[in-house]
Design a protein around this motif. Structure first.
Motif, PDB file in Angstrom:
ATOM      1  N   ILE A 191       0.846  -1.200  -0.032  1.00 37.09           N
ATOM      2  CA  ILE A 191       0.048   0.080   0.060  1.00 37.09           C
ATOM      3  C   ILE A 191       0.828   1.207  -0.118  1.00 37.09           C
ATOM      4  O   ILE A 191       0.589   2.057  -0.726  1.00 37.09           O
ATOM      5  N   VAL A 192       2.049   1.203   0.906  1.00 34.66           N
ATOM      6  CA  VAL A 192       2.698   2.304   1.054  1.00 34.66           C
ATOM      7  C   VAL A 192       3.658   2.786  -0.466  1.00 34.66           C
ATOM      8  O   VAL A 192       3.710   4.146  -0.780  1.00 34.66           O
ATOM      9  N   VAL A 193       3.967   1.899  -0.862  1.00 33.63           N
ATOM     10  CA  VAL A 193       4.856   2.092  -2.104  1.00 33.63           C
ATOM     11  C   VAL A 193       3.949   2.465  -3.181  1.00 33.63           C
ATOM     12  O   VAL A 193       4.339   3.320  -3.997  1.00 33.63           O
ATOM     13  N   SER A 194       2.901   1.830  -3.486  1.00 36.71           N
ATOM     14  CA  SER A 194       1.945   2.223  -4.529  1.00 36.71           C
ATOM     15  C   SER A 194       1.420   3.621  -4.259  1.00 36.71           C
ATOM     16  O   SER A 194       1.239   4.288  -5.373  1.00 36.71           O
ATOM     17  N   THR A 195       0.921   3.926  -3.136  1.00 37.98           N
ATOM     18  CA  THR A 195       0.437   5.229  -3.168  1.00 37.98           C
ATOM     19  C   THR A 195       1.391   6.347  -2.767  1.00 37.98           C
ATOM     20  O   THR A 195       1.310   7.597  -3.021  1.00 37.98           O
ATOM     21  N   GLY A 196       2.730   5.813  -2.335  1.00 38.66           N
ATOM     22  CA  GLY A 196       3.766   6.991  -2.058  1.00 38.66           C
ATOM     23  C   GLY A 196       4.062   7.600  -3.348  1.00 38.66           C
ATOM     24  O   GLY A 196       4.695   8.654  -3.494  1.00 38.66           O
ATOM     25  N   ILE A 197       4.240   6.533  -4.223  1.00 35.81           N
ATOM     26  CA  ILE A 197       4.662   7.050  -5.714  1.00 35.81           C
ATOM     27  C   ILE A 197       3.694   8.085  -6.233  1.00 35.81           C
ATOM     28  O   ILE A 197       4.269   9.275  -6.621  1.00 35.81           O
ATOM     29  N   VAL A 198       2.434   7.921  -5.917  1.00 40.93           N
ATOM     30  CA  VAL A 198       1.357   8.823  -6.503  1.00 40.93           C
ATOM     31  C   VAL A 198       1.409  10.080  -5.592  1.00 40.93           C
ATOM     32  O   VAL A 198       1.393  11.293  -6.173  1.00 40.93           O
ATOM     33  N   LEU A 199       1.151   9.876  -4.084  1.00 38.87           N
ATOM     34  CA  LEU A 199       0.877  11.205  -3.403  1.00 38.87           C
ATOM     35  C   LEU A 199       2.024  11.979  -3.195  1.00 38.87           C
ATOM     36  O   LEU A 199       2.119  13.427  -3.047  1.00 38.87           O
ATOM     37  N   PHE A 200       3.242  11.420  -2.999  1.00 34.31           N
ATOM     38  CA  PHE A 200       4.497  12.083  -2.806  1.00 34.31           C
ATOM     39  C   PHE A 200       5.311  12.450  -4.002  1.00 34.31           C
ATOM     40  O   PHE A 200       6.561  13.066  -4.083  1.00 34.31           O
ATOM     41  N   ASP A 201       5.067  11.893  -5.304  1.00 33.38           N
ATOM     42  CA  ASP A 201       5.714  12.127  -6.504  1.00 33.38           C
ATOM     43  C   ASP A 201       7.145  11.811  -6.269  1.00 33.38           C
ATOM     44  O   ASP A 201       8.035  12.349  -6.842  1.00 33.38           O
ATOM     45  N   MET A 202       7.273  10.403  -5.475  1.00 30.45           N
ATOM     46  CA  MET A 202       8.801  10.030  -5.401  1.00 30.45           C
ATOM     47  C   MET A 202       9.133   8.989  -6.373  1.00 30.45           C
ATOM     48  O   MET A 202       8.167   8.047  -6.744  1.00 30.45           O
ATOM     49  N   PRO A 203      10.163   8.682  -6.793  1.00 23.98           N
ATOM     50  CA  PRO A 203      10.553   7.565  -7.662  1.00 23.98           C
ATOM     51  C   PRO A 203      10.416   6.469  -6.934  1.00 23.98           C
ATOM     52  O   PRO A 203      10.513   6.232  -5.493  1.00 23.98           O
ATOM     53  N   LEU A 204      10.096   5.309  -7.473  1.00 24.75           N
ATOM     54  CA  LEU A 204       9.887   3.866  -7.056  1.00 24.75           C
ATOM     55  C   LEU A 204      10.978   3.597  -6.015  1.00 24.75           C
ATOM     56  O   LEU A 204      10.840   2.984  -4.982  1.00 24.75           O
ATOM     57  N   GLN A 205      12.262   3.889  -6.437  1.00 21.33           N
ATOM     58  CA  GLN A 205      13.627   3.422  -5.891  1.00 21.33           C
ATOM     59  C   GLN A 205      13.665   4.171  -4.386  1.00 21.33           C
ATOM     60  O   GLN A 205      13.740   3.553  -3.305  1.00 21.33           O
ATOM     61  N   SER A 206      13.248   5.510  -4.290  1.00 19.26           N
ATOM     62  CA  SER A 206      13.380   6.341  -3.036  1.00 19.26           C
ATOM     63  C   SER A 206      12.376   5.752  -2.223  1.00 19.26           C
ATOM     64  O   SER A 206      12.601   5.418  -1.017  1.00 19.26           O
TER      65      SER A 206
ATOM     66  N   PRO B  76      14.937  10.148  11.704  1.00 19.32           N
ATOM     67  CA  PRO B  76      16.290  10.548  11.296  1.00 19.32           C
ATOM     68  C   PRO B  76      16.699   9.848  10.103  1.00 19.32           C
ATOM     69  O   PRO B  76      17.326  10.462   9.055  1.00 19.32           O
ATOM     70  N   PHE B  77      16.347   8.779   9.986  1.00 20.96           N
ATOM     71  CA  PHE B  77      16.804   7.493   8.574  1.00 20.96           C
ATOM     72  C   PHE B  77      16.025   8.324   7.400  1.00 20.96           C
ATOM     73  O   PHE B  77      16.652   8.714   6.476  1.00 20.96           O
ATOM     74  N   ILE B  78      14.817   8.782   7.608  1.00 18.21           N
ATOM     75  CA  ILE B  78      14.166   9.633   6.364  1.00 18.21           C
ATOM     76  C   ILE B  78      14.745  10.753   6.028  1.00 18.21           C
ATOM     77  O   ILE B  78      15.022  10.953   4.923  1.00 18.21           O
ATOM     78  N   ALA B  79      14.882  11.620   6.828  1.00 17.29           N
ATOM     79  CA  ALA B  79      15.763  12.836   6.591  1.00 17.29           C
ATOM     80  C   ALA B  79      16.934  12.603   5.917  1.00 17.29           C
ATOM     81  O   ALA B  79      17.384  13.256   4.999  1.00 17.29           O
ATOM     82  N   TRP B  80      17.915  11.545   6.490  1.00 16.27           N
ATOM     83  CA  TRP B  80      19.095  11.244   5.932  1.00 16.27           C
ATOM     84  C   TRP B  80      19.054  10.823   4.593  1.00 16.27           C
ATOM     85  O   TRP B  80      19.533  11.061   3.711  1.00 16.27           O
ATOM     86  N   TYR B  81      18.238   9.661   4.559  1.00 12.97           N
ATOM     87  CA  TYR B  81      18.360   8.956   3.132  1.00 12.97           C
ATOM     88  C   TYR B  81      17.743   9.543   2.062  1.00 12.97           C
ATOM     89  O   TYR B  81      18.184   9.566   0.773  1.00 12.97           O
ATOM     90  N   LEU B  82      16.823  10.541   2.166  1.00  9.98           N
ATOM     91  CA  LEU B  82      15.944  11.175   0.961  1.00  9.98           C
ATOM     92  C   LEU B  82      16.550  12.382   1.111  1.00  9.98           C
ATOM     93  O   LEU B  82      16.371  13.441   0.075  1.00  9.98           O
ATOM     94  N   GLN B  83      17.579  12.926   1.847  1.00 11.78           N
ATOM     95  CA  GLN B  83      18.301  14.246   1.886  1.00 11.78           C
ATOM     96  C   GLN B  83      17.503  15.400   1.819  1.00 11.78           C
ATOM     97  O   GLN B  83      17.282  16.305   1.102  1.00 11.78           O
ATOM     98  N   ILE B  84      16.435  15.471   2.881  1.00 13.60           N
ATOM     99  CA  ILE B  84      15.750  16.371   3.021  1.00 13.60           C
ATOM    100  C   ILE B  84      15.719  17.048   4.426  1.00 13.60           C
ATOM    101  O   ILE B  84      16.198  16.231   5.361  1.00 13.60           O
ATOM    102  N   SER B  85      14.910  18.005   4.574  1.00 15.81           N
ATOM    103  CA  SER B  85      14.937  18.708   6.098  1.00 15.81           C
ATOM    104  C   SER B  85      14.333  17.784   7.186  1.00 15.81           C
ATOM    105  O   SER B  85      13.243  16.896   6.431  1.00 15.81           O
ATOM    106  N   VAL B  86      14.716  17.948   8.204  1.00 12.36           N
ATOM    107  CA  VAL B  86      13.691  17.275   9.332  1.00 12.36           C
ATOM    108  C   VAL B  86      12.536  17.376   9.186  1.00 12.36           C
ATOM    109  O   VAL B  86      11.458  16.798   9.527  1.00 12.36           O
ATOM    110  N   LEU B  87      12.048  18.866   9.065  1.00 10.50           N
ATOM    111  CA  LEU B  87      10.769  19.316   8.924  1.00 10.50           C
ATOM    112  C   LEU B  87       9.982  18.348   7.705  1.00 10.50           C
ATOM    113  O   LEU B  87       8.748  17.906   7.821  1.00 10.50           O
ATOM    114  N   ASN B  88      10.456  18.376   6.583  1.00  9.25           N
ATOM    115  CA  ASN B  88       9.888  17.837   5.514  1.00  9.25           C
ATOM    116  C   ASN B  88      10.033  16.236   5.851  1.00  9.25           C
ATOM    117  O   ASN B  88       9.100  15.351   5.451  1.00  9.25           O
TER     118      ASN B  88
END
Length: 142
Positions: free
Chosen positions: A21-36, A94-106
């Motif tokens: 569910i997360v991967v399929s909707t994450g691609i659409v809702l957050f416009d992220m590549p499948l790998q990320s 912390p993992f999400i911020a580090w891996y996606l190289q986004i701010s802690v807020l994002n």
């Protein structure tokens, strides 16, 4: 209480369905590549699988000691889901911020969206799981 095999079936099925569910909707809702979104979902899923096993064991143990059985009321199911997600949110941030190289807020916004999804999902999944795979009655303690 549930057996080890039952807890493993629960944790694996919970994470597998949630992952899909997360991967399929994450691609659409957050416009992220499948790998990320896929890596975030896999790492999150592995951590959550371990956490769900430990957390639910401890939660059920606390219920067993407090009320003599581990069957959950609606309010206990809500508490179970909320406490589980708060713990997981703190670990994954912390993992999400580090891996996606986004701010802690994002990362917090993304993590909170995932937590809200999993809050509802875990409540529904666990209730359905308990209906499909009911616990054996516990012997009364003297």
């Amino acid at each position: 209480m549930r057996t080890v095999a039952d807890r493993i079936r629960h944790a694996v099925s919970f994470e597998f369905i949630g992952f899909l569910i997360v991967v399929s909707t994450g691609i659409v809702l957050f416009d992220m590549p499948l790998q990320s979104i896929g890596v975030v979902a896999i790492v999150g899923s592995v951590i959550a699988t371990l956490w769900v096993y430990v957390f639910n064991y401890l939660f059920d143990l606390a219920l067993l000691r407090r009320q003599g059985h581990a069957r959950k009321s609606v309010s206990q199911r809500i508490a179970n889901s909320v406490l589980f997600e708060i713990g997981l949110l703190l670990v994954l941030l912390p993992f999400i911020a580090w891996y996606l190289q986004i701010s802690v807020l994002n990362a917090l916004i993304l993590d909170a969206a995932l937590a809200m999804f999993y809050l509802v999902y875990s409540f529904c999944f666990n209730w359905i799981y308990d209906v499909v795979f009911p616990m054996e009655p516990q012997p009364a303690h003297d």
